[in-house]
Design a protein around this motif. Structure first.
Motif, PDB file in Angstrom:
ATOM      1  N   ILE A 125       0.437  -1.118   0.288  1.00  0.00           N
ATOM      2  CA  ILE A 125       0.210  -0.144  -0.305  1.00  0.00           C
ATOM      3  C   ILE A 125       1.404   1.556   0.425  1.00  0.00           C
ATOM      4  N   MET A 126       2.114   0.836   0.745  1.00  0.00           N
ATOM      5  CA  MET A 126       2.574   2.462   0.909  1.00  0.00           C
ATOM      6  C   MET A 126       3.537   2.413   0.015  1.00  0.00           C
ATOM      7  N   GLY A 127       4.061   1.695  -1.461  1.00  0.00           N
ATOM      8  CA  GLY A 127       4.324   1.795  -2.543  1.00  0.00           C
ATOM      9  C   GLY A 127       3.799   1.784  -3.434  1.00  0.00           C
ATOM     10  N   VAL A 128       2.050   1.711  -3.476  1.00  0.00           N
ATOM     11  CA  VAL A 128       1.879   2.206  -4.536  1.00  0.00           C
ATOM     12  C   VAL A 128       1.407   3.400  -3.613  1.00  0.00           C
ATOM     13  N   ALA A 129       1.056   4.137  -3.280  1.00  0.00           N
ATOM     14  CA  ALA A 129       0.773   5.486  -2.340  1.00  0.00           C
ATOM     15  C   ALA A 129       2.220   6.434  -2.852  1.00  0.00           C
ATOM     16  N   ARG A 130       3.000   5.666  -3.618  1.00  0.00           N
ATOM     17  CA  ARG A 130       4.666   6.204  -3.787  1.00  0.00           C
ATOM     18  C   ARG A 130       4.778   6.569  -5.219  1.00  0.00           C
ATOM     19  N   LEU A 131       4.049   5.710  -5.686  1.00  0.00           N
ATOM     20  CA  LEU A 131       4.415   5.415  -7.280  1.00  0.00           C
ATOM     21  C   LEU A 131       3.237   6.194  -7.674  1.00  0.00           C
ATOM     22  N   HIS A 132       2.135   5.921  -7.199  1.00  0.00           N
ATOM     23  CA  HIS A 132       1.327   7.405  -7.992  1.00  0.00           C
ATOM     24  C   HIS A 132       0.627   8.913  -7.087  1.00  0.00           C
ATOM     25  N   MET A 133       1.139   8.716  -6.022  1.00  0.00           N
ATOM     26  CA  MET A 133       0.891   9.911  -5.507  1.00  0.00           C
ATOM     27  C   MET A 133      -0.346  10.150  -4.614  1.00  0.00           C
ATOM     28  N   ILE A 134      -0.846   8.893  -4.495  1.00  0.00           N
ATOM     29  CA  ILE A 134      -1.973   8.846  -3.489  1.00  0.00           C
ATOM     30  C   ILE A 134      -1.378   9.058  -1.956  1.00  0.00           C
ATOM     31  N   ASN A 135      -3.156   8.336  -1.535  1.00  0.00           N
ATOM     32  CA  ASN A 135      -3.328   8.950   0.092  1.00  0.00           C
ATOM     33  C   ASN A 135      -4.421   8.064   0.774  1.00  0.00           C
ATOM     34  N   PRO A 136      -3.844   6.933   0.046  1.00  0.00           N
ATOM     35  CA  PRO A 136      -5.455   5.823   0.698  1.00  0.00           C
ATOM     36  C   PRO A 136      -5.649   6.247   1.848  1.00  0.00           C
ATOM     37  N   TYR A 137      -5.430   6.840   3.120  1.00  0.00           N
ATOM     38  CA  TYR A 137      -5.286   7.032   4.756  1.00  0.00           C
ATOM     39  C   TYR A 137      -6.320   6.022   5.305  1.00  0.00           C
ATOM     40  N   TRP A 138      -7.608   5.808   4.668  1.00  0.00           N
ATOM     41  CA  TRP A 138      -8.322   4.431   5.181  1.00  0.00           C
ATOM     42  C   TRP A 138      -7.709   3.064   5.122  1.00  0.00           C
ATOM     43  N   ALA A 139      -7.469   2.607   3.756  1.00  0.00           N
ATOM     44  CA  ALA A 139      -6.289   1.614   4.154  1.00  0.00           C
ATOM     45  C   ALA A 139      -5.177   1.699   4.637  1.00  0.00           C
ATOM     46  N   PHE A 140      -5.161   2.478   5.032  1.00  0.00           N
ATOM     47  CA  PHE A 140      -3.841   2.371   5.719  1.00  0.00           C
ATOM     48  C   PHE A 140      -4.317   2.196   7.119  1.00  0.00           C
ATOM     49  N   ILE A 141      -5.033   2.697   8.196  1.00  0.00           N
ATOM     50  CA  ILE A 141      -5.792   2.764   8.837  1.00  0.00           C
ATOM     51  C   ILE A 141      -6.127   1.519   9.206  1.00  0.00           C
ATOM     52  N   VAL A 142      -6.777   0.683   8.444  1.00  0.00           N
ATOM     53  CA  VAL A 142      -7.372  -0.213   8.096  1.00  0.00           C
ATOM     54  C   VAL A 142      -6.143  -1.860   8.289  1.00  0.00           C
ATOM     55  N   VAL A 143      -5.625  -1.772   7.525  1.00  0.00           N
ATOM     56  CA  VAL A 143      -4.577  -2.802   7.612  1.00  0.00           C
ATOM     57  C   VAL A 143      -3.304  -2.714   8.633  1.00  0.00           C
ATOM     58  N   LEU A 144      -3.141  -1.571  10.074  1.00  0.00           N
ATOM     59  CA  LEU A 144      -2.491  -1.562  10.382  1.00  0.00           C
ATOM     60  C   LEU A 144      -3.213  -2.131  11.754  1.00  0.00           C
ATOM     61  N   VAL A 145      -4.855  -1.079  11.952  1.00  0.00           N
ATOM     62  CA  VAL A 145      -5.246  -1.860  12.391  1.00  0.00           C
ATOM     63  C   VAL A 145      -5.417  -3.023  12.685  1.00  0.00           C
ATOM     64  N   ILE A 146      -5.085  -3.682  11.404  1.00  0.00           N
ATOM     65  CA  ILE A 146      -5.949  -5.404  11.361  1.00  0.00           C
ATOM     66  C   ILE A 146      -3.757  -6.282  12.195  1.00  0.00           C
ATOM     67  N   ALA A 147      -3.339  -4.895  11.564  1.00  0.00           N
ATOM     68  CA  ALA A 147      -1.850  -6.088  11.992  1.00  0.00           C
ATOM     69  C   ALA A 147      -1.494  -6.147  13.366  1.00  0.00           C
ATOM     70  N   GLY A 148      -2.357  -5.251  14.162  1.00  0.00           N
ATOM     71  CA  GLY A 148      -2.189  -4.811  15.754  1.00  0.00           C
ATOM     72  C   GLY A 148      -3.209  -6.447  16.205  1.00  0.00           C
ATOM     73  N   LEU A 149      -4.214  -6.436  15.512  1.00  0.00           N
ATOM     74  CA  LEU A 149      -5.080  -7.167  16.093  1.00  0.00           C
ATOM     75  C   LEU A 149      -4.055  -8.669  15.170  1.00  0.00           C
ATOM     76  N   LEU A 150      -3.345  -8.521  14.421  1.00  0.00           N
ATOM     77  CA  LEU A 150      -2.825 -10.288  14.329  1.00  0.00           C
ATOM     78  C   LEU A 150      -1.719 -10.055  14.946  1.00  0.00           C
ATOM     79  N   GLY A 151      -0.672  -8.771  14.798  1.00  0.00           N
ATOM     80  CA  GLY A 151       0.383  -9.269  16.096  1.00  0.00           C
ATOM     81  C   GLY A 151      -0.368 -10.191  17.515  1.00  0.00           C
ATOM     82  N   THR A 152      -0.974  -9.259  17.760  1.00  0.00           N
ATOM     83  CA  THR A 152      -1.366  -9.573  19.711  1.00  0.00           C
ATOM     84  C   THR A 152      -1.801 -10.933  19.679  1.00  0.00           C
ATOM     85  N   SER A 153      -3.287 -11.907  18.526  1.00  0.00           N
ATOM     86  CA  SER A 153      -3.322 -12.798  18.248  1.00  0.00           C
ATOM     87  C   SER A 153      -2.466 -14.204  18.553  1.00  0.00           C
ATOM     88  N   ARG A 154      -1.377 -14.046  17.110  1.00  0.00           N
ATOM     89  CA  ARG A 154       0.025 -14.762  17.033  1.00  0.00           C
ATOM     90  C   ARG A 154       0.407 -14.957  18.280  1.00  0.00           C
TER      91      ARG A 154
END
Length: 207
Positions: A142-171
């Motif tokens: 997501i960050m790579g695509v945002a850098r390449l296309h100069m976009i800011n999918p902030y909702w995708a950043f937020i969702v994936v960061l939350v998922i990463a936190g939940l997933l890491g904690t779950s494991r």
């Protein structure tokens, strides 16, 4: 809490992360202009090649006693499934190439293959979290695509960061991995996909 952790681990299983990434690419980038039937064909082909087929192979290994469970809890059982998953992603790259997908998307999948190859080598000495590699790779993409296309999918950043936190904690809660194994997997996945996306930009710039 244990039930919730298991649900999170299943919903964001490593075999599903490539499909999630393709869905995001078809939603957040210029690929969103593709007609719905084409999007469904691309998503379906990705799911079959990177989730359904390797999942079936792993299930066969479990049935034959070569693996204990779908999460491959035993580090010694992971070598062959890693190779199967890498082969499935290579097949997906070929499929997307035939579908005329942009080079940066193919490059990120190659980055995922690199991450899995590193994980395969590390696995002979130390267990690393494949779940964390998957979600780290998704965020790096997501960050790579945002850098390449100069976009800011902030909702995708937020969702994936939350998922990463939940997933890491779950494991960690399920005692599948130590915190260090989760951190290492996340960093590995993130770095490989993010760097591969940037390298695709410079490759296209200088050819």
């Amino acid at each position: 809490m244990k039930l919730f952790s298991n649900i999170v681990s299943i919903l964001f299983h490593p075999l599903l992360m490539v499909t999630y990434g393709i869905v995001l690419a078809l939603t957040c980038t210029f690929l969103s202009v593709y007609p719905l039937p084409m999007k469904l064909w691309i998503i379906g082909g990705t799911f079959v090649s990177t989730a359904l087929m390797p999942g079936a192979f792993i299930y066969m290994l479990i049935r034959n006693g070569a693996a204990g469970d779908m999460e491959l809890s035993d580090r010694k059982e992971r070598a062959l499934p890693y190779l199967i998953f890498i082969a499935s992603i290579v097949a997906c790259v070929f499929f997307l190439y035939k579908m005329l997908m942009p080079f940066w998307l193919l490059a990120m999948l190659i980055g995922v293959c690199v991450a899995l190859l590193v994980a395969l080598c590390v696995n002979f000495a130390w267990k690393i979290s494949a779940h964390a590699i998957g979600v780290g790779g998704l965020l790096g993409g997501i960050m790579g695509v945002a850098r390449l296309h100069m976009i800011n999918p902030y909702w995708a950043f937020i969702v994936v960061l939350v998922i990463a936190g939940l997933l890491g904690t779950s494991r960690i809660f399920l005692k599948r991995h130590t915190p260090m194994q989760v951190y290492a997997g996340f960093c590995l996945g993130f770095i490989c996909t993010f760097v591969s996306s940037l390298m695709s930009y410079y490759y296209l710039l200088f050819i």
